[in-house]
Design a protein around this motif. Structure first.
Motif, mmCIF file in Angstrom:
data_model
loop_
_atom_site.group_PDB
_atom_site.id
_atom_site.type_symbol
_atom_site.label_atom_id
_atom_site.label_comp_id
_atom_site.label_asym_id
_atom_site.label_seq_id
_atom_site.Cartn_x
_atom_site.Cartn_y
_atom_site.Cartn_z
ATOM 1 N N HIS A 153 -21.823 -15.343 23.473
ATOM 2 C CA HIS A 153 -20.648 -14.291 23.553
ATOM 3 C C HIS A 153 -18.983 -15.099 24.081
ATOM 4 O O HIS A 153 -19.137 -15.904 22.339
ATOM 5 C CB HIS A 153 -20.260 -13.826 25.261
ATOM 6 C CG HIS A 153 -21.520 -12.963 25.046
ATOM 7 N ND1 HIS A 153 -21.672 -12.011 24.572
ATOM 8 C CD2 HIS A 153 -22.870 -12.428 26.203
ATOM 9 C CE1 HIS A 153 -22.841 -11.133 24.926
ATOM 10 N NE2 HIS A 153 -23.461 -11.418 25.425
ATOM 11 N N TRP A 154 -18.391 -15.437 24.035
ATOM 12 C CA TRP A 154 -17.005 -15.533 24.003
ATOM 13 C C TRP A 154 -17.184 -17.652 24.460
ATOM 14 O O TRP A 154 -16.599 -17.932 24.107
ATOM 15 C CB TRP A 154 -15.762 -15.548 25.199
ATOM 16 C CG TRP A 154 -15.265 -13.805 24.335
ATOM 17 C CD1 TRP A 154 -15.316 -13.101 25.235
ATOM 18 C CD2 TRP A 154 -14.738 -13.718 23.446
ATOM 19 N NE1 TRP A 154 -14.823 -11.827 24.009
ATOM 20 C CE2 TRP A 154 -14.441 -12.409 23.131
ATOM 21 C CE3 TRP A 154 -13.839 -14.481 22.407
ATOM 22 C CZ2 TRP A 154 -13.515 -11.762 22.129
ATOM 23 C CZ3 TRP A 154 -13.391 -14.447 21.599
ATOM 24 C CH2 TRP A 154 -13.255 -13.068 21.401
ATOM 25 N N TYR A 199 -8.050 -17.752 24.469
ATOM 26 C CA TYR A 199 -7.123 -17.751 25.499
ATOM 27 C C TYR A 199 -5.762 -17.486 25.439
ATOM 28 O O TYR A 199 -5.545 -16.751 26.027
ATOM 29 C CB TYR A 199 -7.912 -19.095 26.308
ATOM 30 C CG TYR A 199 -8.947 -18.973 26.681
ATOM 31 C CD1 TYR A 199 -9.565 -18.953 27.320
ATOM 32 C CD2 TYR A 199 -9.812 -19.885 25.429
ATOM 33 C CE1 TYR A 199 -11.047 -18.869 28.002
ATOM 34 C CE2 TYR A 199 -11.003 -19.852 26.117
ATOM 35 C CZ TYR A 199 -11.690 -19.793 27.241
ATOM 36 O OH TYR A 199 -13.619 -19.184 26.851
ATOM 37 N N SER A 200 -5.198 -18.072 24.102
ATOM 38 C CA SER A 200 -4.025 -17.958 24.375
ATOM 39 C C SER A 200 -3.370 -17.171 23.968
ATOM 40 O O SER A 200 -1.549 -16.355 23.730
ATOM 41 C CB SER A 200 -3.126 -19.610 23.380
ATOM 42 O OG SER A 200 -3.571 -19.319 21.548
ATOM 43 N N PRO A 225 -5.258 -16.001 32.040
ATOM 44 C CA PRO A 225 -5.295 -14.720 31.555
ATOM 45 C C PRO A 225 -4.353 -13.910 31.219
ATOM 46 O O PRO A 225 -3.704 -13.367 31.148
ATOM 47 C CB PRO A 225 -6.541 -13.551 31.421
ATOM 48 C CG PRO A 225 -6.931 -13.839 33.135
ATOM 49 C CD PRO A 225 -6.424 -16.188 33.118
ATOM 50 N N CYS A 226 -2.680 -14.893 32.715
ATOM 51 C CA CYS A 226 -1.909 -13.554 32.682
ATOM 52 C C CYS A 226 -0.637 -15.099 32.074
ATOM 53 O O CYS A 226 -0.364 -16.162 33.104
ATOM 54 C CB CYS A 226 -2.066 -14.293 34.135
ATOM 55 S SG CYS A 226 -2.956 -12.901 34.256
ATOM 56 N N PRO A 227 -0.928 -15.818 31.203
ATOM 57 C CA PRO A 227 0.230 -16.428 30.707
ATOM 58 C C PRO A 227 1.702 -16.164 30.563
ATOM 59 O O PRO A 227 1.706 -14.739 31.732
ATOM 60 C CB PRO A 227 -0.238 -16.610 29.598
ATOM 61 C CG PRO A 227 -0.419 -15.569 28.765
ATOM 62 C CD PRO A 227 -1.326 -15.188 30.468
ATOM 63 N N ARG A 246 -10.199 -19.024 31.137
ATOM 64 C CA ARG A 246 -10.497 -18.085 32.039
ATOM 65 C C ARG A 246 -9.903 -17.457 30.780
ATOM 66 O O ARG A 246 -9.221 -17.190 30.604
ATOM 67 C CB ARG A 246 -9.623 -18.098 33.443
ATOM 68 C CG ARG A 246 -10.558 -18.937 34.514
ATOM 69 C CD ARG A 246 -9.981 -18.585 35.672
ATOM 70 N NE ARG A 246 -8.664 -18.662 35.912
ATOM 71 C CZ ARG A 246 -7.693 -17.725 36.531
ATOM 72 N NH1 ARG A 246 -8.465 -16.415 36.471
ATOM 73 N NH2 ARG A 246 -6.681 -17.163 36.133
ATOM 74 N N SER A 247 -11.317 -16.529 30.426
ATOM 75 C CA SER A 247 -10.639 -14.947 29.578
ATOM 76 C C SER A 247 -10.743 -13.992 30.867
ATOM 77 O O SER A 247 -10.954 -14.083 31.697
ATOM 78 C CB SER A 247 -12.005 -15.162 28.756
ATOM 79 O OG SER A 247 -13.378 -14.617 29.494
#
Length: 437
Positions: A37-38, A298-299, A359-361, A426-427
Motif C-alpha cells: 500500500h502507501w 504526504y505533502s 495530514p493537517c498542514p 502520517r497519511s
C-alpha cells in the motif's frame, strides 16, 4: 546531420530513467492493489538505491579487469536488460508471495531492482559515451532524460491513473453511520498496457543508440574501455584525447563548435571549486532523487488527489523545460548555480515542512507551484553542472554519474527509516480527513 544527432541523443536520453519514472507515475493504480500500500514508495526508493551496485560493479571491473569492459557492448546489455524487465513487469507486477508471514509484491520489487540497476548504471555509461559528441548534444541528452519523466506522466494522465472521488459509505458499527471514503475510478487501460508502452520506449532507446554508434564521427573513435586509464578521484584534468568535438578531435577554441561551447572546455577550476561542484551534484540529486520523492504524497494528498497528480505531472514537465532553458540560456557561473541551488533547496524545505505536518498542514499553501519550482530550478543546476564537467574530461563525466548516484543513495537511506521504521510521516484518507480550523 546535426538535427538527426540531436534527435538520436534525445531519444537515447529518454531510456536513462524512463522505466523507474514510469513506476512512480503508475503508483496510484498499483498502491491499492499491492500489499505494501502507501509504504510502497519508500520501498521503491530503497530498492532503486540498492541498485547502485551496478555502477559500483562497473567501476570495480574496470579496475580489476579493464579489458572486459567495452563501452558500446555494455550499453547494449544495459538497455536490453531494461526492455526485458519492463516486458516481464507488464505480466508479473501483481504476483505476490508470503515473506516472514506477510504478503509482499516480490515480483514487482525484484523487477523494480533490475529496472533500477539499468537506470543507475546508465549514469556511468550513457554520459561518458556522449563525451564522443559535441557539448551541445549533452544538453539534448539531458532534455531526453527529462522527457523520461514527462512521457510516462502523460501516458498516466491518458490512462486516468489515480482519479478519485468521494463516496458515501454506510457503517453499521455502533449504529448507522454515513461516512465519506475515497474511491478510485477505473483506469482507461490496465498496467499491462502501460508497462508494454514503457517496453516500447526502452526499445526506441536501444534503436537510437544503434544509430548513434553508426554516425561517422562516432565510428571513427576506437572501441575503448569504459573509463580512461588515469581515472582517480583527483584526475579532473583533461587528457589530449578528451576534446569537445566529435570523436574527441576538436580542441578548446577550435572551429566547428557552437557559440559558447569553447568556454566550457577552457574554463579553469581549482581543485577546491571542482570539489564544490561535485558536492553540489551530490546535494541536488539527494534532494531530487532520494529525499523529497519519498514524501511527495504526504505533502500533497492533504490538498486532494488532484493536487498530488498535478504536482507529479507538472514537475515532470518542469524537468525538460529546464533542460530547454539550459540549451538556449546556459549559465556556467558557479555563483548563479549556487543561488539556484539555495532557491531550490528552499522550495524543497517548504515541501518537506508540509509533509511533516501531514495530514493537517497549512491549508493556505501552493503545493503544486512549490513542487514545480523545486524540480525546475534543481534540474537546471544538474544540467549545467553536467555541461561544465563535460568540458573537463571523459573522466569528469564518469565521476559526475557516480556522484549523482551517491547523492541519491544517501538521500534514500536517510528517508527510509523515517518513513517506514519510525513512522515520522502520517497519511490519511482525504475524503474523511478532519483537521482543526
Amino acid at each position: 546531420m546535426a538535427l538527426l544527432t540531436h534527435l538520436l541523443a534525445c531519444v537515447f536520453g529518454t531510456g536513462s530513467w524512463v522505466a523507474v519514472n514510469g513506476l512512480w507515475v503508475e503508483l496510484p493504480l498499483l498502491v491499492p492493489e499491492l500489499p505494501e500500500h502507501w509504504y510502497l514508495p519508500s520501498y521503491i526508493t530503497v530498492v532503486i538505491q540498492l541498485a547502485n551496485v551496478g555502477p559500483l560493479a562497473v567501476t570495480l571491473l574496470h579496475r580489476l579487469w579493464p579489458s572486459a569492459l567495452r563501452e558500446v557492448p555494455v550499453i547494449y546489455a544495459v538497455v536490453a536488460t531494461g526492455a526485458l524487465a519492463c516486458l516481464l513487469l507488464a505480466f508479473l507486477w501483481g504476483y505476490t508471495t508470503h515473506v516472514a508471514g506477510a504478503p509482499h509484491s516480490t515480483a514487482f520489487l525484484v523487477l523494480t531492482f533490475f529496472l533500477a540497476l539499468v537506470d543507475c548504471t546508465s549514469s556511468v555509461t550513457f554520459l561518458p559515451f556522449l563525451g564522443r559528441l559535441q557539448p551541445r548534444y549533452v544538453t539534448t541528452f539531458f532534455m531526453g532524460e527529462g522527457l523520461s519523466g514527462l512521457l510516462p506522466a502523460l501516458i498516466a494522465l491518458a490512462q486516468g491513473a489515480g482519479v478519485t472521488h468521494c463516496a458515501n459509505v454506510t457503517r453499521e458499527a455502533n449504529g448507522t453511520q454515513v461516512l465519506l471514503e475515497t474511491r478510485y475510478s477505473p483506469a482507461r487501460f490496465s498496467p499491462l498496457v502501460f508497462f508494454l508502452l514503457m517496453t516500447a520506449m526502452m526499445l526506441a532507446c536501444l534503436a537510437s543508440f544503434f544509430f548513434l554508434t553508426r554516425l561517422p564521427a562516432v565510428r571513427a573513435v576506437p572501441r575503448q574501455s569504459l573509463f580512461p586509464s588515469d581515472v582517480t578521484l583527483c584526475s579532473f584534468r583533461g587528457s589530449p584525447g578528451d576534446g569537445d568535438g566529435l570523436g574527441g578531435q576538436d580542441k578548446p577554441g577550435s572551429a566547428g563548435k557552437a557559440p559558447g561551447e569553447a568556454a566550457a572546455g577552457t574554463a579553469a577550476y581549482s581543485q577546491a571549486r571542482l570539489a564544490g561542484i561535485y558536492a553540489l551534484v551530490a546535494w541536488v540529486n539527494a534532494l531530487t532523487n532520494g529525499i523529497l520523492p519519498s514524501v511527495q504524497a504526504y505533502s500533497c494528498l492533504p490538498y486532494g488527489n488532484a493536487a498530488y497528480h498535478l504536482s507529479a505531472t507538472l514537475s515532470a514537465v518542469a524537468n525538460p523545460l529546464a533542460c530547454t532553458v539550459a540549451m538556449f540560456l546556459p549559465g556556467r557561473s558557479l555563483a548563479l548555480l549556487g543561488a539556484l541551488s539555495v532557491a531550490g533547496t528552499g522550495f524543497g524545505a517548504y515541501n518537506m515542512a508540509m509533509a511533516v505536518m501531514s495530514p493537517c498542514p497549512l491549508l493556505i499553501s501552493f503545493p503544486v507551484a512549490c513542487w514545480v519550482l523545486f524540480t525546475g530550478t534543481l534540474s537546471y543546476v544538474k544540467v549545467m553542472t553536467g555541461v561544465i564537467l563535460r568540458g573537463r574530461s571523459h573522466a569528469a563525466l564518469v565521476w559526475y554519474g557516480a556522484t549523482e548516484q551517491l547523492g541519491s543513495l544517501l538521500g534514500a537511506v536517510l528517508m527510509f527509516p523515517l518513513v517506514n521504521v519510525y513512522s515520522f510521516f502520517r497519511s490519511a484518507d482525504y475524503c474523511s480527513l478532519q483537521c482543526p480550523a
